[in-house]
Design an enzyme around this catalytic site. Structure first.
Site, PDB file in Angstrom:
ATOM      1  N   GLU A  54      -0.257  -0.917   5.899  1.00 37.88           N
ATOM      2  CA  GLU A  54       0.971  -0.449   6.863  1.00 37.88           C
ATOM      3  C   GLU A  54       0.894   0.463   7.037  1.00 37.88           C
ATOM      4  OE1 GLU A  54       5.257   0.619   7.990  1.00 37.88           O
ATOM      5  OE2 GLU A  54       4.147   1.448   6.178  1.00 37.88           O
TER       6      GLU A  54
ATOM      7  N   ASP B 126       0.749  -1.212  -0.362  1.00 30.49           N
ATOM      8  CA  ASP B 126       0.290   0.146   0.017  1.00 30.49           C
ATOM      9  C   ASP B 126       1.189   1.068   0.132  1.00 30.49           C
ATOM     10  OD1 ASP B 126       1.179  -1.121   2.606  1.00 30.49           O
ATOM     11  OD2 ASP B 126      -0.843   0.798   3.490  1.00 30.49           O
TER      12      ASP B 126
END
Length: 352
Positions: A125, A71
């Protein structure tokens, strides 16, 4: 979009960047990663949510984990990617799609590494911890993360960053008594009382402990403040939110105890916290990584998922081509020579 894992690593980085994967919307990139890895005969590939895990099974004496998050932070007008000279610009170039590209290239082009390898590509994350894909795997599929050593492909500008700092946030509350502001002497102003909290923060001298040979630099800062009732009321409460970044010579419990002692006389409530991780560079597998890559070593001044591996008993370091000071910025970029150098060094380690 199809990913060509045999393309030049800079071209692969651009392709990975151009698959938008803001936290919570990583599925397209996870699909592309899974589709690229599944045909490789030397890997066993598993999918859990939007996390993809690929493992060699050569029966080597040692297993290492190479991990990175899929991400990025939200877009800021910085897609698609673009190359300008030796720089690749775009959302996630430095944090950490250039690191992902290195890991994907290695997964495809090092079929017989000198140690068994687990490649982990996971989601979420960059957001709150309870959505973190690596944390979920550690909870529901811990066997997939087993290893003797782990490398997080976080941006480190091509240096090895050992361990990570812990972080804890607390609300420190000053109290008072309400009164009409025309008769302030009949009350007690909590905002004024909070000045003592700010005095403590201003007087703070950051500790710089050396842990396993690496010097860390702690930090203690107010990050929010709230108080007040109305324009004609003396406030009876003021809350200062304090963030403490502590070195891995302290546990999370000791860090909280330190804050309670520092702000004695005030109510201190913990709102969030994550433990630090020691560098672990004395472990033979970590020492072999440092020796094989030849990269310089320094302390990680921040929190990363190496702490997740530390909780699993796996020593871990941060190492990637991205420049950490550019992470999350509109003009984020990565130096292409650093991507290639990172790949070269990682390949030397996996084949040594």
């Amino acid at each position: 979009m199809r990913l060509d894992l045999h393309a030049d690593v800079a071209e692969l980085t651009a392709a990975v960047v151009d698959i938008e994967s803001v936290s919570g919307a990583e599925r397209a990139l996870a699909d592309a990663v899974e589709a690229a890895l599944r045909p490789l005969p030397h890997l066993t590939v598993e999918r859990d949510g939007d996390a993809v895990v690929a493992r060699t099974g050569l029966g080597r004496a040692e297993r290492v984990v190479i991990a990175g998050h899929l991400d990025t932070v939200p877009l800021n007008g910085n897609l698609p990617s673009r190359m300008e000279g030796d720089r690749l610009y775009g959302c996630g170039t430095t944090d950490m799609k250039s690191g992902l590209a290195v890991a994907l290239r290695l997964a495809a082009t090092v079929p017989e590494p000198s140690r068994d390898v687990t490649y982990v590509f996971y989601e979420c994350e960059e957001v709150e911890a309870d959505r973190n894909g690596l944390r979920r795997l550690a909870s529901v599929r811990p066997e997939l993360l087993e290893g003797d050593f782990a490398v997080l492909m976080e941006p480190t500008a091509g240096q090895i960053e050992g361990g990570c700092q812990g972080t804890v946030r607390v609300d420190v509350t000053a109290t008072g008594a309400r009164a009409h502001s025309a008769r302030a002497w009949m009350g007690s102003n909590a905002i004024h009382a909070a000045g003592t909290i700010l005095d403590v923060l201003r007087a703070y001298e950051p500790a710089r402990p050396v842990v396993d040979g690496l010097e860390y630099h702690e930090g203690l800062n107010a990050v929010f403040i709230r108080g007040g009732v109305a324009g004609n009321v003396i406030p009876d409460e003021c809350v200062v939110t304090v963030n403490y970044r502590f070195a891995p010579d302290k546990s999370l419990d000791k860090a909280v105890a330190y804050l309670r002692d520092l702000f004695a006389g005030f109510d201190v409530a913990v709102t969030d916290g994550a433990p630090a991780a020691r560098p672990g560079l004395t472990h033979p597998a970590a020492a072999a990584f440092v020796a094989a890559t030849g990269a310089p070593v320094r302390a990680k001044l921040g929190w990363t998922d190496v702490a997740q591996f530390a909780e699993l008993g796996v020593p871990a370091v941060n190492y990637g081509p991205g420049e950490p000071t550019l992470a999350h910025t509109k003009d984020e970029y990565v130096e292409i020579p650093l991507i290639r150098e990172c790949e070269r060094r990682m390949r030397a380690w996996l084949t040594s």
